[in-house]
Scaffold this motif. Structure first.
Motif, PDB file in Angstrom:
ATOM      1  N   HIS A  87       0.568   6.647   6.067  1.00 19.43           N
ATOM      2  CA  HIS A  87       0.115   5.619   5.136  1.00 19.43           C
ATOM      3  C   HIS A  87      -1.393   5.380   5.240  1.00 19.43           C
ATOM      4  CE1 HIS A  87       4.001   4.411   3.656  1.00 19.43           C
ATOM      5  NE2 HIS A  87       4.464   4.198   4.885  1.00 19.43           N
ATOM      6  N   ALA A  88      -1.960   4.907   4.153  1.00 16.54           N
ATOM      7  CA  ALA A  88      -3.345   4.466   4.114  1.00 16.54           C
ATOM      8  C   ALA A  88      -3.373   2.994   3.733  1.00 16.54           C
ATOM      9  CB  ALA A  88      -4.140   5.279   3.094  1.00 16.54           C
ATOM     10  N   GLU A  89      -4.438   2.322   4.101  1.00 13.25           N
ATOM     11  CA  GLU A  89      -4.631   0.954   3.621  1.00 13.25           C
ATOM     12  C   GLU A  89      -4.978   1.038   2.136  1.00 13.25           C
ATOM     13  OE1 GLU A  89      -7.243  -1.601   5.775  1.00 13.25           O
ATOM     14  OE2 GLU A  89      -6.503  -0.952   7.734  1.00 13.25           O
ATOM     15  N   VAL A  90      -4.247   0.310   1.309  1.00 14.46           N
ATOM     16  CA  VAL A  90      -4.450   0.376  -0.136  1.00 14.46           C
ATOM     17  C   VAL A  90      -4.394  -1.024  -0.733  1.00 14.46           C
ATOM     18  CG1 VAL A  90      -3.380   2.669  -0.233  1.00 14.46           C
ATOM     19  CG2 VAL A  90      -2.000   0.626  -0.700  1.00 14.46           C
ATOM     20  N   VAL A  91      -4.749  -1.101  -2.002  1.00 13.85           N
ATOM     21  CA  VAL A  91      -4.598  -2.353  -2.743  1.00 13.85           C
ATOM     22  C   VAL A  91      -3.838  -2.066  -4.031  1.00 13.85           C
ATOM     23  CG1 VAL A  91      -6.664  -3.437  -1.798  1.00 13.85           C
ATOM     24  CG2 VAL A  91      -6.847  -2.089  -3.893  1.00 13.85           C
ATOM     25  N   GLN A  92      -2.985  -3.004  -4.404  1.00 13.99           N
ATOM     26  CA  GLN A  92      -2.251  -2.911  -5.661  1.00 13.99           C
ATOM     27  C   GLN A  92      -2.865  -3.920  -6.633  1.00 13.99           C
ATOM     28  OE1 GLN A  92       1.283  -0.977  -6.013  1.00 13.99           O
ATOM     29  NE2 GLN A  92       2.489  -2.777  -6.489  1.00 13.99           N
ATOM     30  N   VAL A  93      -3.329  -3.407  -7.755  1.00 13.68           N
ATOM     31  CA  VAL A  93      -4.091  -4.205  -8.710  1.00 13.68           C
ATOM     32  C   VAL A  93      -3.253  -4.500  -9.949  1.00 13.68           C
ATOM     33  CG1 VAL A  93      -6.196  -4.291 -10.105  1.00 13.68           C
ATOM     34  CG2 VAL A  93      -6.209  -3.098  -7.905  1.00 13.68           C
ATOM     35  N   TYR A  94      -3.159  -5.774 -10.296  1.00 19.84           N
ATOM     36  CA  TYR A  94      -2.447  -6.213 -11.493  1.00 19.84           C
ATOM     37  C   TYR A  94      -3.509  -6.606 -12.521  1.00 19.84           C
ATOM     38  CZ  TYR A  94       1.580  -6.381  -8.386  1.00 19.84           C
ATOM     39  OH  TYR A  94       2.570  -6.040  -7.496  1.00 19.84           O
ATOM     40  N   TYR A  95      -3.528  -5.923 -13.648  1.00 18.67           N
ATOM     41  CA  TYR A  95      -4.634  -6.116 -14.586  1.00 18.67           C
ATOM     42  C   TYR A  95      -4.158  -6.142 -16.038  1.00 18.67           C
ATOM     43  CZ  TYR A  95      -4.398  -1.081 -15.603  1.00 18.67           C
ATOM     44  OH  TYR A  95      -3.982   0.174 -15.987  1.00 18.67           O
ATOM     45  N   ASN A  96      -5.021  -6.704 -16.875  1.00 18.35           N
ATOM     46  CA  ASN A  96      -4.761  -6.785 -18.311  1.00 18.35           C
ATOM     47  C   ASN A  96      -5.487  -5.626 -18.999  1.00 18.35           C
ATOM     48  OD1 ASN A  96      -4.600  -7.370 -21.036  1.00 18.35           O
ATOM     49  ND2 ASN A  96      -5.136  -9.522 -20.816  1.00 18.35           N
ATOM     50  N   PRO A  97      -4.762  -4.630 -19.490  1.00 14.47           N
ATOM     51  CA  PRO A  97      -5.403  -3.458 -20.106  1.00 14.47           C
ATOM     52  C   PRO A  97      -6.161  -3.783 -21.388  1.00 14.47           C
ATOM     53  CG  PRO A  97      -3.044  -3.407 -20.489  1.00 14.47           C
ATOM     54  CD  PRO A  97      -3.291  -4.532 -19.514  1.00 14.47           C
ATOM     55  N   LYS A  98      -5.933  -4.985 -21.942  1.00 11.26           N
ATOM     56  CA  LYS A  98      -6.682  -5.384 -23.134  1.00 11.26           C
ATOM     57  C   LYS A  98      -8.077  -5.884 -22.770  1.00 11.26           C
ATOM     58  CE  LYS A  98      -2.649  -6.638 -25.941  1.00 11.26           C
ATOM     59  NZ  LYS A  98      -1.969  -7.731 -26.704  1.00 11.26           N
ATOM     60  N   VAL A  99      -8.265  -6.170 -21.468  1.00 13.84           N
ATOM     61  CA  VAL A  99      -9.563  -6.667 -21.004  1.00 13.84           C
ATOM     62  C   VAL A  99     -10.325  -5.593 -20.232  1.00 13.84           C
ATOM     63  CG1 VAL A  99     -10.730  -8.429 -19.605  1.00 13.84           C
ATOM     64  CG2 VAL A  99      -8.663  -9.018 -20.897  1.00 13.84           C
ATOM     65  N   ILE A 100      -9.615  -4.846 -19.399  1.00 11.41           N
ATOM     66  CA  ILE A 100     -10.247  -3.775 -18.633  1.00 11.41           C
ATOM     67  C   ILE A 100      -9.374  -2.527 -18.726  1.00 11.41           C
ATOM     68  CG2 ILE A 100      -9.164  -4.531 -16.460  1.00 11.41           C
ATOM     69  CD1 ILE A 100     -11.727  -3.527 -15.045  1.00 11.41           C
ATOM     70  N   SER A 101      -9.970  -1.406 -19.073  1.00 13.20           N
ATOM     71  CA  SER A 101      -9.221  -0.167 -19.238  1.00 13.20           C
ATOM     72  C   SER A 101      -8.993   0.513 -17.893  1.00 13.20           C
ATOM     73  CB  SER A 101      -9.984   0.792 -20.154  1.00 13.20           C
ATOM     74  OG  SER A 101     -11.178   1.245 -19.523  1.00 13.20           O
ATOM     75  N   TYR A 102      -8.023   1.407 -17.863  1.00 17.74           N
ATOM     76  CA  TYR A 102      -7.758   2.146 -16.628  1.00 17.74           C
ATOM     77  C   TYR A 102      -8.959   3.007 -16.214  1.00 17.74           C
ATOM     78  CZ  TYR A 102      -5.297   4.772 -13.043  1.00 17.74           C
ATOM     79  OH  TYR A 102      -4.922   5.330 -11.842  1.00 17.74           O
ATOM     80  N   PRO A 103      -9.642   3.708 -17.147  1.00 18.44           N
ATOM     81  CA  PRO A 103     -10.823   4.478 -16.752  1.00 18.44           C
ATOM     82  C   PRO A 103     -11.911   3.612 -16.121  1.00 18.44           C
ATOM     83  CG  PRO A 103     -10.045   5.228 -18.875  1.00 18.44           C
ATOM     84  CD  PRO A 103      -9.266   3.990 -18.557  1.00 18.44           C
ATOM     85  N   THR A 104     -12.101   2.393 -16.626  1.00 13.22           N
ATOM     86  CA  THR A 104     -13.101   1.497 -16.039  1.00 13.22           C
ATOM     87  C   THR A 104     -12.675   1.064 -14.653  1.00 13.22           C
ATOM     88  OG1 THR A 104     -13.804   0.676 -18.198  1.00 13.22           O
ATOM     89  CG2 THR A 104     -14.332  -0.694 -16.305  1.00 13.22           C
ATOM     90  N   LEU A 105     -11.388   0.794 -14.483  1.00 17.52           N
ATOM     91  CA  LEU A 105     -10.858   0.419 -13.173  1.00 17.52           C
ATOM     92  C   LEU A 105     -11.034   1.576 -12.184  1.00 17.52           C
ATOM     93  CD1 LEU A 105      -9.505  -2.125 -12.058  1.00 17.52           C
ATOM     94  CD2 LEU A 105      -7.288  -1.063 -12.539  1.00 17.52           C
TER      95      LEU A 105
END
Length: 216
Positions: A87-105
């Motif tokens: 395992h690696a230390e990771v973060v799970q991000v909950y986001y609004n795709p209407k505000v920020i796109s996956y490519p930007t993330l």
């Protein structure tokens, strides 16, 4: 460095589990996405700074620190530190795709750490600190590869991106004391000396995408 600072915490946790039982009440809970939310999972070294950096983006509603990429079920921080779980230390991000796109993330992820150092981020060394990102669809995989190619072409870093790009399988939330650690431990020498400079660098790189309170 971070492991040394958490040594005492680890001893306390190990002592509390001396009877052979591990309480999952000490761990955060994986949230279900709200209506209209999407989820992304990134690993880029210590999750304290990565969690803080990505939470500052407009459109990001919640970030949970945890573990992914390995084989052990319900790992603890002490388990992951052994570098035997995968395992690696990771973060799970909950986001609004209407505000920020996956490519930007994805672009933000590459600015939130150094994706060119193999199994290392600053003073933190080991596979648990490796640069890794998980895709949930073939489209996300393509966007991640494009983002990595863009970073390589920009010459922003001296080396080439070594980030692992893997299909998402499972995310295990970390202990509760890791959640939001950055903001509640600003007097911690590790936060002040390692995490804060990374977050400030991220803020300068992603300023147009930051929530208003972080643009100061």
């Amino acid at each position: 460095m971070k492991r040394l600072m958490l040594y005492v915490v680890g001893i306390m946790l190990c002592y509390s589990c001396a009877n052979g039982q591990t309480s999952r009440t000490d761990f955060a809970v994986v949230a279900k996405p709200a209506a209209g939310e999407e989820v992304a999972t990134f690993g880029g070294g210590c999750f304290w700074s990565m969690s803080e950096a990505l939470s500052e983006l407009k459109g990001v509603n919640k970030v949970i620190s945890g573990y992914a990429g390995g084989t052990k079920v319900n790992p603890s921080y002490q388990d992951v530190c052994t570098n035997t779980t995968g395992h690696a230390e990771v973060v799970q991000v909950y986001y609004n795709p209407k505000v920020i796109s996956y490519p930007t993330l994805a672009e933000a992820f590459f600015f939130a750490h150094d994706p060119t150092t193999l199994n290392r981020q600053g003073p933190d060394e080991g596979t648990d600190y490796r640069s890794i990102v998980f895709y949930r669809t073939p489209q996300e995989k393509t966007m991640l590869e494009q983002a990595a190619a863009k970073v390589n072409a920009s010459k922003h870093y001296n080396g080439k991106v070594v980030t692992e790009v893997k299909p998402f399988k499972v995310f295990y939330p970390a202990e509760k004391y890791h959640q939001g650690y950055y903001k509640t431990h600003m007097d911690n020498p590790y936060i002040a000396g390692v995490s804060e400079p990374k977050v400030k660098k991220f803020e300068n790189a992603m300023r147009p995408y930051l929530k208003d309170e972080y643009k100061k």
